[in-house]
Design a protein around this motif. Sequence first.
Motif, mmCIF file in Angstrom:
data_model
loop_
_atom_site.group_PDB
_atom_site.id
_atom_site.type_symbol
_atom_site.label_atom_id
_atom_site.label_comp_id
_atom_site.label_asym_id
_atom_site.label_seq_id
_atom_site.Cartn_x
_atom_site.Cartn_y
_atom_site.Cartn_z
ATOM 1 N N ALA A 177 0.836 -1.199 0.000
ATOM 2 C CA ALA A 177 0.000 0.000 0.000
ATOM 3 C C ALA A 177 0.873 1.252 0.000
ATOM 4 O O ALA A 177 0.603 2.206 -0.737
ATOM 5 N N CYS A 232 -1.358 4.257 -1.549
ATOM 6 C CA CYS A 232 -2.772 4.150 -1.197
ATOM 7 C C CYS A 232 -2.886 3.559 0.205
ATOM 8 O O CYS A 232 -1.882 3.203 0.812
ATOM 9 N N THR A 264 -7.102 -0.283 2.916
ATOM 10 C CA THR A 264 -8.460 -0.589 2.464
ATOM 11 C C THR A 264 -8.512 -0.631 0.948
ATOM 12 O O THR A 264 -9.066 -1.556 0.356
ATOM 13 N N THR A 265 -7.924 0.363 0.303
ATOM 14 C CA THR A 265 -7.878 0.387 -1.159
ATOM 15 C C THR A 265 -7.110 -0.810 -1.693
ATOM 16 O O THR A 265 -7.525 -1.446 -2.664
ATOM 17 N N GLN A 321 -9.244 -3.813 -1.544
ATOM 18 C CA GLN A 321 -10.269 -3.753 -2.594
ATOM 19 C C GLN A 321 -9.684 -4.160 -3.939
ATOM 20 O O GLN A 321 -10.331 -4.876 -4.713
ATOM 21 N N LEU A 322 -8.464 -3.736 -4.231
ATOM 22 C CA LEU A 322 -7.796 -4.115 -5.469
ATOM 23 C C LEU A 322 -7.560 -5.623 -5.524
ATOM 24 O O LEU A 322 -7.734 -6.258 -6.567
#
Length: 69
Positions: free
Chosen positions: A15, A20, A23-24, A27-28
Amino acid sequence: MDVMTPLLYKTTEAAMRLGCGKTTLYQLIMSGELESVTVGRARRIPAAALEAYVERLRRAAAEELDAAA
């Protein structure tokens, strides 16, 4: 790739490398946009997967520019 560059990143490291949040990043992973592997009970992201993801983003941005021109 030199010997000091990790082959696999922890989710927090990946991350941070992408700029990012976790959480992002998750999601990816869950959407299939970013490859990940399981090592024991830990989720890891291959360095090559990060590079491939960024390359896809760059191609998509270039295609958008070409379409707009």
